[in-house]
Each structure stands twice: as structure tokens, then as C-alpha cells.
Design a protein around this motif. Structure first.
Motif, short mmCIF file in Angstrom:
data_model
loop_
_atom_site.label_atom_id
_atom_site.label_comp_id
_atom_site.label_asym_id
_atom_site.label_seq_id
_atom_site.Cartn_x
_atom_site.Cartn_y
_atom_site.Cartn_z
N GLY A 40 43.13 113.33 54.56
CA GLY A 40 43.14 113.41 53.11
C GLY A 40 43.19 112.01 52.51
O GLY A 40 43.31 111.02 53.24
N ALA A 41 43.09 111.95 51.20
CA ALA A 41 43.13 110.66 50.53
C ALA A 41 44.35 110.63 49.60
O ALA A 41 45.06 111.60 49.47
N GLY A 42 44.57 109.49 48.94
CA GLY A 42 45.67 109.38 47.99
C GLY A 42 46.84 108.62 48.58
O GLY A 42 47.13 108.75 49.78
N LYS A 43 47.50 107.83 47.71
CA LYS A 43 48.58 106.98 48.22
C LYS A 43 49.92 107.24 47.54
O LYS A 43 50.95 106.81 48.03
N LEU A 44 49.89 107.94 46.40
CA LEU A 44 51.12 108.15 45.65
C LEU A 44 51.30 109.62 45.31
O LEU A 44 50.32 110.36 45.18
N PRO A 45 52.54 110.05 45.12
CA PRO A 45 52.76 111.44 44.68
C PRO A 45 52.29 111.63 43.24
O PRO A 45 52.16 110.66 42.48
N LEU A 46 52.05 112.88 42.89
CA LEU A 46 51.47 113.19 41.58
C LEU A 46 52.32 112.63 40.44
O LEU A 46 51.78 112.15 39.44
N VAL A 49 51.24 109.11 40.09
CA VAL A 49 49.81 108.95 39.79
C VAL A 49 49.50 109.32 38.35
O VAL A 49 48.78 108.62 37.64
N ASP A 50 50.08 110.42 37.91
CA ASP A 50 49.78 110.93 36.57
C ASP A 50 50.97 111.75 36.07
O ASP A 50 50.99 112.97 36.21
N LEU A 52 51.82 112.82 33.34
CA LEU A 52 51.55 113.83 32.32
C LEU A 52 50.69 114.98 32.86
O LEU A 52 50.23 115.83 32.11
N ALA A 53 50.49 115.01 34.19
CA ALA A 53 49.70 116.10 34.77
C ALA A 53 50.43 117.43 34.64
O ALA A 53 49.82 118.50 34.75
N GLU A 136 50.70 120.61 44.15
CA GLU A 136 51.56 119.51 43.72
C GLU A 136 51.96 119.68 42.26
O GLU A 136 53.09 119.36 41.88
N ARG A 137 51.06 120.19 41.45
CA ARG A 137 51.39 120.38 40.03
C ARG A 137 52.44 121.48 39.88
O ARG A 137 53.38 121.33 39.09
N LYS A 139 54.67 122.32 42.04
CA LYS A 139 55.96 121.77 42.50
C LYS A 139 56.58 120.86 41.44
O LYS A 139 57.78 120.89 41.22
#
Lengths: 158, 495
Positions: A40-46, A49-50, A52-53, A136-137, A139
Motif C-alpha cells: 500500500g501507499a501513504g505515510k501518515l494516518p488520516l 493527512v486530512d 477535516l476528512a 480509516e474515516r 475509525k
């Protein structure tokens, strides 16, 4: 009249070699796709990263809709005997570590907050088996709702 | 190898400003290409198209015609498209006479129609062997009519419990011939069908038993070229049967559209409540490449109101659709096919289907306010290879799909997602298919450890026409948290 069965003709050595090469290539390609797709990709938790998601202060309704969709199909009728669980035929009540929760009702959700935190949010073992886990959202919504005191119509915040 | 992957991974697609395909994603595409290339035929065979797995034998889908002359490719009734076997050109649900014939003659362990003649030997690498003798191959096998005139012979009169009448007016040239599908009614005025699935999922923690799908299908074909299809279904709930029937969306219209069809090159137009056609048609709605891309076919939310046009000449195919949709998390009204919000979108599917392989691509674009789910653009490349077509001892079918796209988070920020799915099937004997599948999805490529990898293996058994048992062992390995496995068993009743 019964027709003759189609005769089996042994293919030539060159044909067999080509067929073997194709099969090997096919297996190699499939295996490569299998192994490489596991990453998978990505380096930071949601949350980083964002932020306001998900709502910064989720409402009970927002948390309830997630629990209703993901947990309540199995964990309902809180206090129902564990026998249903052992029997393997649902719907069944929550496990003991979630306090016999019933995620279909407000009071039942509060009874199962400990189990929700342990098994679904921290442990990541719920939903069980090969069922898709929380996104992730989802959670993030639940974590923020819990951090705000898990306010609800049956346990309103002061 | 690594350099090649990096080179491919460094490509910046025009449709994705500022993006770079990660190396492993390029590797997946390369792996698919390798697998496809390995089985590409040495010389193209100019045969008409049939189905990916079953198209290798004509009489898998219809009786062998007596005195057959192959028509021009635009006039052929045979096609590898879903509409060869299903009323809906996008596949699934109510079956055509050809699909119903296949379900009676080829699919089951105990066939109620004669077995296809070219379907005898099923051994794998000469190690595992099965010689199929379900039906004796002899000259007494029934023959279908070669043309329209011959189809009017009394010997071909239909005896069909689930299809009645004949469309008003004279039959079109593209309408199927009576008698080609045994005693099934080839071109009925009114037809009824169903798809009912009851499933149980058991894991170490317990299990659930629930109705997964309960669809009743009706097709009205009043005149040639026009069909009205309605599919009413229950919204299957894993909470059980009572919860399923108590659900506010039970029953609801899963599909309701008017279909203009029976034109040359299998051209069609459908309009109404539809599901956007995207990628391979999968029978597993839990596949991560469907869920991560808002295409879970079990959800009413996946339905849209729109128009789709398409054509499936032998061998290319294409379809184009425009639709309006409800908000991403709102199920539209159960019986109002035009209950939509402000969102709109479109799909484009292009590809090539050959008898032994197929390859294609799909694009799905959604334009919605952020509060309704936001903009999204999804793209898929996929392929199917049927080694069985090239070699008798390889009754295998391999399918794979790679998906990638952008979507909008609730904050309004755009991000990307990716998914992969592949399945290898071995037709071990009449009515028995062994399956090994893998799927993976990274729903947000900017977020750490939100991806999951799933493998499943199992068997599909169709003992008699209309009944299929499907048992799979599935294991989920999420990047974070603990993995798990379960046993999934379903009974599928269909007609």
C-alpha cells in the motif's frame, strides 16, 4: 449409431515446449501481480493527512450510523445468550469483553463502548473473520465521538 | 526488472495531474500484461465470439444447428458479451434463452439437456484427470434449426413453464430462432426468473445465517426490439431473515429499464434504473475493488438513473452511459427509479473479446457536490484468459482487473485509491469449478496502512439446473490490526 470418441493426439515436442513456456509465463505473471499488489501507499494516518476528512465533533447520529451498519447486524439483542454465538447461527449477542452490547440501541452501544475500543478501534479484529474492517474515516469518527464523551440521547453530556 | 518497474512507475498519467504510479502498482499492471502475453495465441483464430470459458464449444449455449452456415460478423447471434446469456447487456440477473440453455445443458453436474460434444476431457497437466461421460456422445443428439423457416417446424414447438407468448408483429432478423435452445421459448413475450442466495459465514467468533439476495425478475417483450425489465429484490441483511424483511428498502427495484435491442452488432440502448457498467462483472459484491469504488452491487446506493448505449460486434465492444445519482450514502427511494440528487456521471467501456482471451478498459466519472460524495474518477484495465481454448488439458480461466482513480474526501480534498482483483478457476468436471481468488485495495493512497489483502479459495458445485452451492475459505490481512479468516457458504437458486 454411436460416433467414435475423438482420438487423443500427442502434440509435438516443440508444441509442448511452447505450451510449457506459456504456462510458466502465465504463472509468473499471476504470481508477480499477486505479490506486488500486497503493498500500500501513504505515510501518515488520516488524522494528520486530512483532519477535516471526518467531523471534528461527530454527533451520536454519525457514530450510530456506522455502528448500525457494521456492528448491529450481529451484535444485537444485548444480553442474549452466548449459546447463539457458540452455535454459530446468528444474529448473536456481543462477546463478554464488549459487555453484551447491543449496537442497535443507544443504551446497548454504551454498554459496549469498552469492547468497541478494544476490539474494533485498537485491536482491529472486528468485524471478525474476513469481513472488511472499519475504514480509516469510520475509525476517526468513532474515536472523536468517544473522545468528546460519547454523548447520546440516552447519556447526554452535561 | 526494478529499472523497468521504476520507468513504468515514473509515468505521469495525463488524467491524474501530479500523480505518480507507485512502483508496485506498475508491477501489478506489468504482471497482468505478462500473464496475458504468455497465453496470447501464436496466430489469431478467426472464429466468432462466445463466452470466455464456455465459448470453446458451440453447443454449450445452444443446440448445434443442422446445416449451419456462419453469417457475417455483424449478424451473428453468438457473442461473448454478457447479453449473450443475460437480458441486461451489463450482465447478471434474468437470463436469455441462451443463458437458460447453458444453465441446463453445460453448467450442472446432472444436465437436463444433452452435454456439449466438445467438452469431454478435463485433466490438469496430465496429473489430475477426469473423463466426462455425463451424456453419451452420439448421433442422436438433438439438432437446432438452421434458419427462421426451419424454426417453425412442429418439432421445435416450445414447452416452457417460465416464458410465454411471442412478441407482436413479425420477428426481427436478430431475434433468436425457436428450437435453437431445445424446448425453451427463444423469444418470449413474458418471462419470469429469480435469483435467491442464502448464505452463512462462520469464523472463530461465531457465525451468521442470512438471505443475501432475493430477486424476482420479470421481462416484458411486447414487440420486437423493445423489452421492459424489472427486478424487485430484498435488501439482504446479515442480521437475518426477519431483519431483511423489516428493512425499509425491502422490497426495492434493483433494476427497472426499457431496453431497445435486437439490432445488428448486438447494439442496444437501455434507460432507467441501472448499475453503472465498470470493469469485469463480478459475482462477489464484497470484492474490495468494488467496495472501494462505490460499486457494491448489493447496495441500493449503487443504482443510478441513466441511459446506456452499446454494441458488441465480433470482436470489439463498447458502451457509453450518462446518469444522475443520489448522494453516495443515501439509498434512493425503493420504487422511484428517478429519485436522484444533484450528482451526475458517465461511464465508458472499450475492449476486445476473443474466443480465448479478452482485454478491456473502463472509465467512470462522477460529478457531485462534496456533501453528496464529491467528484470521483475511476479507471480500470482488465483481462480474461481461457487457456482451455488453446490446450485441452488446461481447463482453466484467469481473470484480473486493476483499478485506480481519484475521489474527494468529506473535507473537499482530493485523493487517490487503487485496487486489484484476480481469480483462477479450474473447471474440474461437470458442475464443479475450483476457484482461487485474491483481492486488494488501498482506499486512500495518502493514508498510512489503510490497505487490506484478501485471498479466498473454494468450490462451486451446480448439482442440477437452478441450484449452485458455493463454499469459500477466505482470509483477510489488513495492513493494520489483526487479520482473520472465515468460511463462507451460499446456496444460489436461479432460473
Amino acid at each position: 449409431m454411436t460416433a467414435a470418441e475423438p482420438a487423443t493426439v500427442r502434440p509435438s515436442r516443440a508444441t509442448r515446449r511452447r505450451a510449457r513456456a506459456r504456462v510458466a509465463g502465465f504463472l509468473l505473471g499471476t504470481a508477480a501481480a499477486f505479490l506486488l499488489s500486497a503493498c500500500g501507499a501513504g505515510k501518515l494516518p488520516l488524522e494528520q493527512v486530512d483532519p477535516l476528512a471526518a467531523p471534528l465533533h461527530p454527533t451520536y447520529e454519525q457514530a450510530f450510523s456506522i455502528l448500525q451498519r457494521t456492528c448491529a447486524p450481529c451484535h444485537r439483542g444485548g444480553g442474549a445468550p452466548q449459546a447463539a454465538l457458540r452455535r454459530g447461527i446468528g444474529p448473536f449477542a456481543a462477546e463478554e469483553d464488549s459487555g453484551g452490547a447491543d449496537y442497535a440501541t443507544c443504551k446497548g452501544i454504551h454498554a459496549g463502548l469498552g469492547g468497541l475500543r478494544r476490539t474494533a478501534l485498537d485491536g482491529g479484529s472486528m468485524p471478525p473473520g474476513a469481513w472488511p474492517r472499519f475504514t480509516e474515516r469510520e475509525k476517526l469518527v468513532l474515536r472523536r465521538w468517544l473522545a468528546d464523551g460519547a454523548c447520546s440521547p440516552c447519556f447526554p453530556c452535561p | 526488472m526494478k529499472r523497468a518497474l521504476v520507468a513504468l512507475g515514473g509515468h505521469r498519467p495525463a488524467w491524474l495531474p501530479g500523480s505518480r504510479l507507485p512502483v508496485q502498482h506498475a508491477g501489478v499492471v506489468l504482471g497482468m500484461a505478462l500473464a496475458l502475453a504468455a497465453l496470447a495465441p501464436a496466430a489469431a483464430r478467426a472464429t466468432p465470439s462466445y463466452a470466455a470459458r464456455e465459448g470453446r464449444a458451440c453447443d454449450n449455449c445452444h443446440l448445434t444447428p443442422d446445416g449451419w452456415v456462419n453469417p457475417g460478423s455483424l449478424e451473428r447471434k453468438c457473442t461473448l458479451s454478457c447479453q449473450g446469456c443475460h437480458v441486461d447487456p451489463a450482465g447478471g440477473g434474468m437470463r436469455t434463452a441462451s443463458g437458460r440453455f447453458f444453465g441446463r445443458a453445460t453448467l450442472p453436474l446432472i444436465a437436463t439437456s444433452p452435454r456439449p460434444t466438445q467438452d469431454w476431457d478435463r485433466w490438469l497437466f496430465h496429473l489430475l484427470y477426469r473423463r466426462d461421460r455425463a451424456t453419451t456422445f452420439n448421433d442422436s443428439l438433438p439438432r437446432g434449426p438452421a434458419d427462421r423457416d426451419a424454426s417453425r417446424a412442429p418439432a421445435h414447438a416450445p414447452r416452457d413453464l417460465w416464458a410465454h407468448g411471442t412478441p407482436f408483429g413479425s420477428p426481427s432478423r436478430e431475434a433468436p430462432y425457436q428450437g435453437r435452445y431445445g424446448t425453451l421459448r427463444a423469444d418470449p413475450l413474458l418471462q419470469a426468473g429469480w435469483d435467491v442466495r442464502v448464505a452463512t459465514i462462520a469464523s472463530g467468533e461465531g457465525g451468521v445465517f442470512f438471505p443475501m439476495q432475493m430477486d424476482l425478475e420479470t421481462a416484458l417483450h411486447p414487440v420486437e426490439h423493445v423489452t421492459l425489465l424489472a427486478v424487485a429484490g430484498a435488501r439482504g441483511r446479515s442480521a437475518g431473515i426477519s431483519e431483511t424483511f423489516r428493512d425499509a428498502r425491502t422490497p426495492y427495484l434493483r433494476q427497472a429499464f426499457v431496453l431497445l435491442h435486437e439490432w445488428p452488432a448486438h447494439a442496444y440502448l437501455k434507460a432507467g434504473r441501472i448499475t453503472p457498467a465498470f470493469g469485469l462483472r463480478l459475482d462477489d459484491h464484497t470484492a474490495q475493488n468494488r467496495r472501494a469504488f462505490e460499486l457494491d452491487d448489493a447496495l441500493p446506493e449503487a443504482r443510478v438513473a441513466g441511459v446506456e448505449v452499446g454494441a458488441n460486434p465480433n470482436y470489439p465492444y463498447a458502451s457509453l452511459a450518462w446518469f444522475r445519482s443520489a448522494a453516495a450514502d443515501r439509498a434512493p427511494a425503493a420504487f422511484d427509479p428517478f429519485d436522484v440528487d444533484r450528482g451526475s456521471g458517465g461511464t465508458l467501456n472499450l475492449g476486445w473479446r476473443q474466443l480465448g482471451w479478452s482485454a478491456g478498459g473502463s472509465a467512470l466519472v462522477r460529478r457531485r457536490p462534496v456533501i453528496e460524495g464529491g467528484d470521483a474518477a475511476s479507471f480500470a484495465v482488465y483481462g480474461v484468459v481461457n487457456p482451455w481454448y488453446y490446450r485441452h488439458g488446461l481447463p482453466l480461466t484467469w481473470q484480473a482487473e486493476y483499478d485506480r482513480g481519484t475521489w474527494t474526501r468529506a473535507s473537499g480534498r482530493r485523493t487517490r485509491r487503487a485496487a486489484f482483483w484476480q481469480e483462477l478457476g479450474w473447471r474440474a468436471g461437470n458442475g464443479i469449478t475450483l476457484l482461487l481468488a485474491q483481492d486488494w485495495a488501498d482506499p486512500d493512497t495518502e493514508v498510512l496502512d489503510d490497505h487490506a489483502f484478501r485471498v479466498s479459495g473454494g468450490v462451486q458445485v451446480t448439482p442440477v439446473p437452478g441450484v449452485t452451492l458455493d463454499a469459500r475459505l477466505r482470509a483477510l490481512m489488513p495492513a493494520s490490526g489483526s487479520g482473520g479468516s472465515d468460511l463462507f457458504v451460499q446456496i444460489h437458486l436461479w432460473n
